[in-house]
Design a protein around this motif. Structure first.
Motif, PDB file in Angstrom:
ATOM      1  N   ASP A  45       0.817  -1.205   0.000  1.00  0.00           N
ATOM      2  CA  ASP A  45       0.000   0.000   0.000  1.00  0.00           C
ATOM      3  C   ASP A  45       0.854   1.259   0.000  1.00  0.00           C
ATOM      4  O   ASP A  45       0.453   2.294  -0.514  1.00  0.00           O
ATOM      5  N   LYS A  46       2.050   1.166   0.597  1.00  0.00           N
ATOM      6  CA  LYS A  46       2.932   2.327   0.720  1.00  0.00           C
ATOM      7  C   LYS A  46       4.366   1.835   0.776  1.00  0.00           C
ATOM      8  O   LYS A  46       4.674   0.853   1.436  1.00  0.00           O
ATOM      9  N   LEU A  47       5.228   2.511   0.068  1.00  0.00           N
ATOM     10  CA  LEU A  47       6.648   2.202   0.093  1.00  0.00           C
ATOM     11  C   LEU A  47       7.336   3.239   0.971  1.00  0.00           C
ATOM     12  O   LEU A  47       7.251   4.432   0.703  1.00  0.00           O
ATOM     13  N   ASN A  48       7.988   2.797   2.036  1.00  0.00           N
ATOM     14  CA  ASN A  48       8.723   3.704   2.920  1.00  0.00           C
ATOM     15  C   ASN A  48      10.190   3.685   2.539  1.00  0.00           C
ATOM     16  O   ASN A  48      10.797   2.619   2.439  1.00  0.00           O
ATOM     17  N   ILE A  49      10.751   4.863   2.319  1.00  0.00           N
ATOM     18  CA  ILE A  49      12.169   5.008   1.988  1.00  0.00           C
ATOM     19  C   ILE A  49      12.738   6.034   2.959  1.00  0.00           C
ATOM     20  O   ILE A  49      12.208   7.136   3.073  1.00  0.00           O
ATOM     21  N   GLY A  50      13.794   5.646   3.679  1.00  0.00           N
ATOM     22  CA  GLY A  50      14.335   6.571   4.658  1.00  0.00           C
ATOM     23  C   GLY A  50      15.792   6.336   4.971  1.00  0.00           C
ATOM     24  O   GLY A  50      16.274   5.208   4.958  1.00  0.00           O
ATOM     25  N   ALA A  51      16.481   7.431   5.245  1.00  0.00           N
ATOM     26  CA  ALA A  51      17.881   7.401   5.673  1.00  0.00           C
ATOM     27  C   ALA A  51      17.947   8.156   6.998  1.00  0.00           C
ATOM     28  O   ALA A  51      18.252   9.336   7.020  1.00  0.00           O
ATOM     29  N   LEU A  52      17.649   7.471   8.094  1.00  0.00           N
ATOM     30  CA  LEU A  52      17.572   8.144   9.385  1.00  0.00           C
ATOM     31  C   LEU A  52      18.937   8.300  10.044  1.00  0.00           C
ATOM     32  O   LEU A  52      19.385   9.404  10.269  1.00  0.00           O
ATOM     33  N   GLY A  53      19.562   7.200  10.410  1.00  0.00           N
ATOM     34  CA  GLY A  53      20.901   7.257  10.977  1.00  0.00           C
ATOM     35  C   GLY A  53      21.005   7.762  12.401  1.00  0.00           C
ATOM     36  O   GLY A  53      22.074   8.171  12.834  1.00  0.00           O
TER      37      GLY A  53
END
Length: 141
Positions: A79-87
């Motif tokens: 339903d949703k693609l999560n893309i993240g670079a938190l670190g």
């Protein structure tokens, strides 16, 4: 720093399994069957922020993110693609690509730190890695 100086953060090494090396990034599978979750790590030492890559590196990173995201959506419709670079915890630059479905184990919250991971069986891990490698190498263009 050179690529020869690159070392994968021990926390990423403990939680993931290597899938394939793209031009810039190693693609890792998070060992948690609750989510279709890949981690992309540029093979360059000392990177913390995306901006540490420079313009050409940033362009290549986002090209590879798109490629990985496309393959993940093929094998794990969502339903949703999560893309993240938190670190915030692991400082080494890495990008999470997670296929999310309404009602999954963490929905609608973040997957990071949600519950207890359910590891893949040896057979299921091998099957998932084989499928990901085949699709990522097929979509190499």
């Amino acid at each position: 720093m050179t690529r020869a100086d690159f070392v994968l953060d021990p926390r990423l090494r403990a939680d993931t399994v290597f899938v394939v090396a793209l031009t810039l990034c190693d693609i890792l599978l998070m060992n948690d069957t609750r989510f279709a979750w890949l981690v992309m790590v540029p093979r360059r030492a000392g990177l913390v922020e995306v901006s540490d890559l420079g313009s050409d590196g940033q362009a290549l990173l986002w090209h590879e993110v798109q490629r990985v995201a496309s393959v993940l959506r093929e094998i794990a419709p969502c339903d949703k693609l999560n893309i993240g670079a938190l670190g915030n915890i692991v400082r080494q630059l890495h990008v999470h690509v997670v296929a999310r479905c309404e009602g999954d184990a963490a929905w609608p919250g973040p997957v990071w730190g949600s519950g207890t991971a359910t590891p893949y069986s040896v057979e299921a891990m091998a099957e998932r890695i084989e499928l990901l490698r085949a699709r990522l190498l097929l979509n190499a263009g």
